[in-house]
Design a protein around this motif. Structure first.
Motif, short mmCIF file in Angstrom:
data_model
loop_
_atom_site.label_atom_id
_atom_site.label_comp_id
_atom_site.label_asym_id
_atom_site.label_seq_id
_atom_site.Cartn_x
_atom_site.Cartn_y
_atom_site.Cartn_z
N GLY A 58 0.82 -1.20 0.00
CA GLY A 58 0.00 0.00 0.00
C GLY A 58 0.86 1.26 0.00
N ALA A 115 -3.61 3.93 4.42
CA ALA A 115 -4.25 3.83 3.12
C ALA A 115 -5.73 3.50 3.29
CB ALA A 115 -3.56 2.75 2.28
N GLY A 139 -4.65 0.03 -5.30
CA GLY A 139 -4.07 0.56 -4.07
C GLY A 139 -3.09 -0.35 -3.36
N VAL A 189 -3.74 -2.77 -1.31
CA VAL A 189 -4.20 -3.14 0.04
C VAL A 189 -5.29 -4.19 -0.10
CG1 VAL A 189 -5.45 -2.33 2.10
CG2 VAL A 189 -3.65 -0.90 1.07
#
Length: 239
Positions: free
Chosen positions: A32, A180, A202, A204
């Motif tokens: 992330g 994040a 992203g 994540v």
């Protein structure tokens, strides 16, 4: 007993109290926009250090590189082949075994499927090659997930989310750069995607917003307990 800081005399004395070594594997992989590229390595090494405080145990220097497929398009990820990964584990175990170690725990902070399978394959080949050794291959994530029941709030948390953000908040808070957004990517079933980042922008998988340093401290301690249990099991018999 951290091998990287030992002299040869200290290593020899260590063999009189333990024949077991913990080998931490990690990765250089995106986590992330808020966690360091060495997150997996940090987690695996810190757990080994905690376990070695509780039981006589050699802890090898961490292997910082792993096989990273799903994050290969994300900036900063540096991946090695599964063949290289297998060779690394096999060569390290052979060398340590030549010095008198007989029980080996390869714990990986990176839980990618191909990465884990390569380490398992290497372990299976090693126990056939060296009949006198005991070998365990386990992911740090699996132990953390098991130990974290009742601590972790995020369902399906897997990468740079609540678990890993909590861990780094605890052990290396200066390396956490904000938080994040939560993300739960979905890849097409069965299709090998070239631009993986288009499905996972992203980097994540989970919710970093639910992370706390307290959770990280608890998880690290609980996973270290699991490693201690594994050490005792390996040392209890010939597997």
């Amino acid at each position: 007993m951290l091998i990287e800081g030992m002299t040869m005399e200290e290593f020899s004395r260590g063999l009189t109290v333990s024949k077991t070594v913990y080998i931490p594997f990690g990765s250089v992989e995106e986590h992330g926009s808020h966690l360091p590229l060495s997150t997996d390595t940090i987690e695996a090494y810190e757990v080994g250090k905690r376990a070695a405080e509780r039981i006589p145990l050699f802890v090898a220097p961490p292997i910082h590189y792993g096989s990273c497929r799903s994050t290969s398009c994300h900036p900063g990820t540096v991946s090695i082949s599964t063949a290289t990964l297998k060779s690394l584990l096999k060569d390290i175990v052979r060398s340590l075994h030549a010095h008198g170690l007989t029980n080996f725990i390869a714990l990986t902070g990176h839980a990618g499927g191909s990465h884990k399978m390569a380490l398992q394959d290497a372990g299976e080949e090693l126990i056939r090659e060296l009949p006198e050794i005991n070998m365990a291959v386990v992911t740090e994530y699996d132990l953390a997930k098991e130990a974290g029941a009742g601590i972790i709030e995020t369902r399906g948390d897997a990468h740079a989310g609540e678990i890993e953000t909590s861990r780094i908040m605890h052990s290396h808070p200066h390396l956490v750069k904000g938080l994040a957004e939560a993300e739960y990517p979905s890849f097409p079933t069965g299709i090998l995607v070239r631009d993986k980042r288009s499905f996972w922008p992203g980097g994540v998988w989970g919710d970093p917003g639910k992370a706390t340093a307290k959770k990280g401290r608890m998880l690290e301690s609980l996973v270290a307990d699991k490693v201690v249990e594994l050490v005792k099991a390996l040392e209890s018999r010939r597997w």
